[in-house]
Design a protein around this motif. Structure first.
Motif, PDB file in Angstrom:
ATOM      1  N   GLY A   1       0.803  -1.214   0.000  1.00  0.00           N
ATOM      2  CA  GLY A   1       0.000   0.000   0.000  1.00  0.00           C
ATOM      3  C   GLY A   1       0.834   1.261   0.000  1.00  0.00           C
ATOM      4  N   GLN A   2       1.995   1.214   0.655  1.00  0.00           N
ATOM      5  CA  GLN A   2       2.879   2.381   0.676  1.00  0.00           C
ATOM      6  C   GLN A   2       3.426   2.648  -0.725  1.00  0.00           C
ATOM      7  N   ILE A   3       3.812   1.577  -1.414  1.00  0.00           N
ATOM      8  CA  ILE A   3       4.320   1.747  -2.782  1.00  0.00           C
ATOM      9  C   ILE A   3       3.218   2.293  -3.684  1.00  0.00           C
ATOM     10  N   MET A   4       1.995   1.767  -3.515  1.00  0.00           N
ATOM     11  CA  MET A   4       0.874   2.259  -4.317  1.00  0.00           C
ATOM     12  C   MET A   4       0.641   3.750  -4.070  1.00  0.00           C
ATOM     13  N   ALA A   5       0.750   4.179  -2.809  1.00  0.00           N
ATOM     14  CA  ALA A   5       0.537   5.599  -2.483  1.00  0.00           C
ATOM     15  C   ALA A   5       1.604   6.468  -3.140  1.00  0.00           C
ATOM     16  N   TRP A   6       2.865   6.024  -3.083  1.00  0.00           N
ATOM     17  CA  TRP A   6       3.930   6.793  -3.729  1.00  0.00           C
ATOM     18  C   TRP A   6       3.712   6.864  -5.245  1.00  0.00           C
ATOM     19  N   MET A   7       3.292   5.728  -5.825  1.00  0.00           N
ATOM     20  CA  MET A   7       3.070   5.695  -7.269  1.00  0.00           C
ATOM     21  C   MET A   7       1.892   6.594  -7.656  1.00  0.00           C
ATOM     22  N   GLU A   8       0.862   6.612  -6.827  1.00  0.00           N
ATOM     23  CA  GLU A   8      -0.278   7.491  -7.127  1.00  0.00           C
ATOM     24  C   GLU A   8       0.150   8.960  -7.059  1.00  0.00           C
ATOM     25  N   ASN A   9       1.040   9.303  -6.132  1.00  0.00           N
ATOM     26  CA  ASN A   9       1.499  10.694  -6.011  1.00  0.00           C
ATOM     27  C   ASN A   9       2.170  11.168  -7.293  1.00  0.00           C
ATOM     28  N   VAL A  10       3.113  10.377  -7.806  1.00  0.00           N
ATOM     29  CA  VAL A  10       3.819  10.815  -9.015  1.00  0.00           C
ATOM     30  C   VAL A  10       2.890  10.793 -10.224  1.00  0.00           C
ATOM     31  N   ALA A  11       1.953   9.831 -10.263  1.00  0.00           N
ATOM     32  CA  ALA A  11       1.004   9.787 -11.366  1.00  0.00           C
ATOM     33  C   ALA A  11       0.096  11.018 -11.354  1.00  0.00           C
ATOM     34  N   THR A  12      -0.301  11.451 -10.171  1.00  0.00           N
ATOM     35  CA  THR A  12      -1.149  12.638 -10.052  1.00  0.00           C
ATOM     36  C   THR A  12      -0.416  13.883 -10.539  1.00  0.00           C
ATOM     37  N   ILE A  13       0.874  13.983 -10.210  1.00  0.00           N
ATOM     38  CA  ILE A  13       1.659  15.134 -10.677  1.00  0.00           C
ATOM     39  C   ILE A  13       1.769  15.119 -12.202  1.00  0.00           C
ATOM     40  N   ALA A  14       2.019  13.938 -12.775  1.00  0.00           N
ATOM     41  CA  ALA A  14       2.109  13.832 -14.237  1.00  0.00           C
ATOM     42  C   ALA A  14       0.798  14.240 -14.892  1.00  0.00           C
ATOM     43  N   ALA A  15      -0.322  13.769 -14.324  1.00  0.00           N
ATOM     44  CA  ALA A  15      -1.634  14.127 -14.874  1.00  0.00           C
ATOM     45  C   ALA A  15      -1.881  15.629 -14.755  1.00  0.00           C
ATOM     46  N   SER A  16      -1.448  16.222 -13.649  1.00  0.00           N
ATOM     47  CA  SER A  16      -1.641  17.665 -13.447  1.00  0.00           C
ATOM     48  C   SER A  16      -0.879  18.485 -14.477  1.00  0.00           C
ATOM     49  N   ARG A  17       0.276  17.987 -14.902  1.00  0.00           N
ATOM     50  CA  ARG A  17       1.068  18.722 -15.891  1.00  0.00           C
ATOM     51  C   ARG A  17       0.382  18.756 -17.253  1.00  0.00           C
ATOM     52  N   LEU A  18      -0.509  17.799 -17.508  1.00  0.00           N
ATOM     53  CA  LEU A  18      -1.258  17.820 -18.761  1.00  0.00           C
ATOM     54  C   LEU A  18      -2.478  18.738 -18.660  1.00  0.00           C
ATOM     55  N   CYS A  19      -3.218  18.614 -17.559  1.00  0.00           N
ATOM     56  CA  CYS A  19      -4.503  19.308 -17.463  1.00  0.00           C
ATOM     57  C   CYS A  19      -4.432  20.646 -16.733  1.00  0.00           C
ATOM     58  N   HIS A  20      -3.318  20.907 -16.013  1.00  0.00           N
ATOM     59  CA  HIS A  20      -3.172  22.133 -15.217  1.00  0.00           C
ATOM     60  C   HIS A  20      -4.360  22.325 -14.281  1.00  0.00           C
ATOM     61  N   ALA A  21      -4.734  21.239 -13.625  1.00  0.00           N
ATOM     62  CA  ALA A  21      -5.847  21.246 -12.666  1.00  0.00           C
ATOM     63  C   ALA A  21      -5.607  20.104 -11.683  1.00  0.00           C
ATOM     64  N   HIS A  22      -6.583  19.870 -10.800  1.00  0.00           N
ATOM     65  CA  HIS A  22      -6.466  18.789  -9.832  1.00  0.00           C
ATOM     66  C   HIS A  22      -7.195  17.546 -10.378  1.00  0.00           C
ATOM     67  N   PRO A  23      -6.461  16.543 -10.846  1.00  0.00           N
ATOM     68  CA  PRO A  23      -7.107  15.369 -11.428  1.00  0.00           C
ATOM     69  C   PRO A  23      -7.635  14.422 -10.347  1.00  0.00           C
ATOM     70  N   THR A  24      -8.590  13.606 -10.746  1.00  0.00           N
ATOM     71  CA  THR A  24      -9.190  12.609  -9.856  1.00  0.00           C
ATOM     72  C   THR A  24      -8.873  11.219 -10.384  1.00  0.00           C
ATOM     73  N   LEU A  25      -8.350  10.360  -9.523  1.00  0.00           N
ATOM     74  CA  LEU A  25      -8.035   8.991  -9.927  1.00  0.00           C
ATOM     75  C   LEU A  25      -9.339   8.218 -10.100  1.00  0.00           C
ATOM     76  N   ARG A  26      -9.538   7.633 -11.276  1.00  0.00           N
ATOM     77  CA  ARG A  26     -10.765   6.913 -11.574  1.00  0.00           C
ATOM     78  C   ARG A  26     -10.571   5.392 -11.539  1.00  0.00           C
ATOM     79  N   ALA A  27      -9.412   4.913 -11.969  1.00  0.00           N
ATOM     80  CA  ALA A  27      -9.206   3.457 -12.011  1.00  0.00           C
ATOM     81  C   ALA A  27      -7.721   3.147 -12.029  1.00  0.00           C
ATOM     82  N   ILE A  28      -7.358   1.961 -11.530  1.00  0.00           N
ATOM     83  CA  ILE A  28      -5.986   1.450 -11.589  1.00  0.00           C
ATOM     84  C   ILE A  28      -6.020   0.132 -12.349  1.00  0.00           C
ATOM     85  N   GLU A  29      -5.177   0.036 -13.334  1.00  0.00           N
ATOM     86  CA  GLU A  29      -5.184  -1.119 -14.229  1.00  0.00           C
ATOM     87  C   GLU A  29      -3.878  -1.895 -14.113  1.00  0.00           C
TER      88      GLU A  29
END
Length: 518
Positions: free
Chosen positions: A139-167
Motif C-alpha cells: 500500500g505504501q508503494i501504491m501511495a507513492w506511485m499514485e502521487n507521481v502519477a497525479t503530478i504527471a496528470a496535473s502537468r497535462l490538465c493544469h488542474a487537480h485530477p481525480t483517480l478513476r481506475a488502476i489497471e
C-alpha cells in the motif's frame, strides 16, 4: 468520501489455486450523520504463498459454503484465465488495429508533448514503511506511485485530477528497508469521450450521440513504474512495480472535463500511446460485457477479435453463476432424469440432470461439439462451424425446427466456450450464448433466435460414471415449452435428455471422439 466518514474494508479469499490465491476486496463508506452507506470500489488481488527461501507453498483447497462464496469461487478460475491471457489480448489488438487510428494526434495542433508530463521521484524505504519481514508495504508503494502519477496528470490538465481506475498493478518483486525507490510516471494518452447524463448507459455507447443528450469529456492514462536500488551505491536496479492509472478532471457539477491531447515522442512514446488506446478498448469491453449486471448486457453482443476474451469470460461465468444458485427446486423425475427449476424476478431457469455410464472427459468431448447435437436433439436441424476462435471457443450457426407459432425455422449464432476442470471437484463446463457476426446477419428465411445463458456441466462420479447436467435460462419464446414440461403436460425435455444418454453411450468407445478435441 471525506473526513469524519467511516470507511469499511472487507476482504475474503475467493479461491486458492496451487500456490496462488484470489482475494476479493470491497470498500464502502458510512456517513454517521445521515446514515448513508455507499460502495466506493471493488478489486481482486492475487497473492502467492512463498516459503523461507522463496519457494512456492502449496495451498490447501478452499471449500465455499454460501451461495455468494460458491459463485465467487467458481468464476475466480475464469478471472485467473483472463489475467493470464491479458498480454496476448493486448498484443493481438495492437496487431489488428487500423493504421489510421494508431497516432491520431501525431501532427495535431494544440497537443501537449508527452515528455512535458514526465515525473521522477525518489523515496527512501524506512522502518515505518515496511512489515515485520522488512519488506515494503504494498500500500505504501501504491501511495507513492499514485502521487507521481497525479503530478504527471496535473502537468497535462493544469488542474487537480481525480483517480478513476488502476489497471494491471503488478508487484514484480519486493523491496526492503534501506532501498531507494525511483518512481517514474508519464501520461501515455488522453482520450475524448462522450459523457451521457443518464442513469443507465446504453450498450454499446452510441458513436454519434446528439448534442442535447451528451457532453464531451476526457480521461487520461498515466503509466507508472517503480525501480529499487539497494543500500549500496549500486548502479543496477530492480523493476519491482508497474501500473496504469486513469484520471479525469471534474468540473463544479462533478462531470468530467475535456482534456488536451497528447503528442507522443517517436519510438517508445508511440508504443505507449498505442498500447494505452488498446487498454482503453479492453476496459470498455470489460465494462460492458463483464462488469455490467446480466440484465444490462444485450443478448447478442457483437463479436470481434478484441473482445473475445471478455465474451468468453462472460459466457462461462454466467453459466457458473447459474449453477451456483442455491434455490433449485425438484420439479419432475422420470426414468432417472431429474428436472429442477429456479424462479427469479426476471428469469425462469431449468436444470436437467442424470447419471451416465461414461467417463466425464468423453462426455465433455462429445457434448462440446454442436455439430453432433442433431444426432440426439430433435430441435436441432444443423450446426455449422463458422469460426474456430481457439481450442476452447467456437462460433456456430445453428438452425432449429419451427416453433408452433412460427411459419419458418429459427437460427442462432452461438458462442460455445468450454473449460476443463481447474482443480479436483470442478466440473467440465460447456457454455453457450448468442453473439452477432457481420458474416451471418439475420435472414428473411429464418427467425433469429437468441440464448442468454445455457450449457452443460459434467461431474465425474467415478472413472466410468458421470453426472451430466444441462442448464438453461429460458427466453420468453420458450417459456410455454418449459412450463408445459415442468407441469407434467409434456415429457419432451426428459425424452430429449434420454436421447442424449443413448448418444453418449453409443459413442463413448468411438475412436474419433477420443482424439477429437473440438
Amino acid at each position: 468520501f471525506s473526513v469524519g466518514q467511516v470507511v469499511n474494508i472487507k476482504a475474503k479469499v475467493n479461491r486458492a489455486f496451487n500456490s496462488s490465491m484470489e482475494v476479493g476486496i470491497q470498500v464502502s463508506y458510512e456517513d454517521l450523520c445521515s446514515g448513508k452507506h455507499c460502495s466506493i470500489c471493488k478489486a481482486y488481488a492475487t497473492f502467492v504463498a512463498q516459503g523461507p527461501l522463496g519457494s512456492k507453498v502449496r495451498l490447501k483447497p478452499l471449500t465455499p459454503q454460501t451461495e455468494e462464496e460458491k459463485i465467487e469461487y467458481s468464476i475466480a478460475a475464469e478471472r485467473r484465465r483472463m489475467r493470464l491471457v491479458h498480454k496476448d489480448t493486448l498484443k493481438d489488438l495492437l496487431t489488428h488495429s487500423p493504421q489510421e487510428t494508431k497516432l491520431e494526434t501525431r501532427d495535431g495542433s494544440g497537443a501537449v508533448p508527452a515528455e512535458k508530463t514526465r515525473v521522477e521521484s525518489v523515496e527512501l524505504v524506512l522502518p515505518p514503511h515496511a512489515n515485520h519481514q522488512g519488506n515494503t508495504f504494498g500500500g505504501q508503494i501504491m501511495a507513492w506511485m499514485e502521487n507521481v502519477a497525479t503530478i504527471a496528470a496535473s502537468r497535462l490538465c493544469h488542474a487537480h485530477p481525480t483517480l478513476r481506475a488502476i489497471e494491471m498493478f503488478h508487484f514484480r518483486g519486493p523491496s526492503q528497508v534501506g532501498d531507494r525507490l525511483v518512481l517514474k510516471a508519464i501520461v501515455n494518452n488522453a482520450f475524448k469521450n462522450r459523457w451521457v447524463p443518464v442513469t443507465r448507459v446504453p450498450f454499446p455507447p452510441s458513436p454519434r450521440p446528439s448534442a442535447a443528450s451528451s457532453l464531451l469529456s476526457g480521461s487520461m492514462e498515466v503509466g507508472v513504474s517503480a525501480e529499487a536500488y539497494g543500500q549500496e551505491m549500486s548502479i543496477s536496479c530492480r523493476h519491482i512495480n508497474s501500473a496504469f492509472m486513469t484520471f479525469v478532471v471534474l468540473d463544479q457539477e462533478g462531470h468530467p472535463r475535456t482534456l488536451p491531447m497528447v503528442a507522443p515522442e517517436p519510438g517508445d512514446g508511440e508504443r505507449r500511446y498505442r498500447e494505452a488506446s488498446a487498454r482503453k478498448k479492453i476496459r470498455l469491453d470489460r465494462k460492458y460485457v463483464v462488469s455490467c449486471k446480466q440484465t444490462e448486457v444485450p443478448l447478442s453482443v457483437p463479436w470481434d477479435q478484441s473482445n473475445k476474451v471478455y465474451l468468453s469470460y462472460n459466457n462461462v461465468s454466467a453459466l457458473k453463476m447459474l449453477v451456483a444458485k442455491a434455490n433449485w427446486v425438484l420439479a419432475r423425475e422420470k426414468e432417472k432424469v431429474r428436472m429442477y427449476t429456479l424462479e427469479e424476478d426476471k428469469f425462469l431457469s431449468f436444470r436437467i440432470e442424470m447419471s451416465v455410464c461414461i467417463a466425464a472427459s468423453r462426455a465433455f468431448s462429445l457434448l462440446s461439439n454442436l455439430q453432433h447435437r442433431h444426432e440426439w436433439d430433435s430441435h436441432y436441424v444443423s450446426a455449422e462451424l463458422v469460426q474456430k476462435v481457439d481450442d476452447d471457443d467456437m462460433i456456430y450457426h445453428v438452425v432449429s425446427q419451427k416453433l408452433r407459432h412460427e411459419n419458418k425455422p429459427q437460427d442462432f449464432v452461438i458462442l460455445a466456450s468450454r473449460r476443463k476442470p481447474c482443480s479436483k471437484g470442478d466440473p467440465y463446463v460447456v457454455a453457450f450464448r448468442s453473439v452477432t457476426l457481420p458474416t451471418h446477419p439475420a435472414r428473411a428465411e429464418f427467425t433469429r433466435g437468441e440464448t442468454l445463458c445455457s450449457g452443460f456441466c459434467i461431474w465425474p462420479e467415478s472413472e466410468e460414471m458421470s453426472k451430466v447436467a444441462y442448464y438453461n435460462q429460458a427466453m420468453p419464446g420458450y417459456l410455454n415449452y418449459i412450463t408445459t414440461n415442468v407441469a407434467g403436460l409434456s415429457s419432451d425435455i426428459c425424452s430429449t435428455f434420454k436421447a442424449c444418454e443413448k448418444f453418449l453411450l453409443k459413442n463413448k468407445e468411438d475412436l474419433i471422439s477420443q482424439v477429437q478435441d473440438f
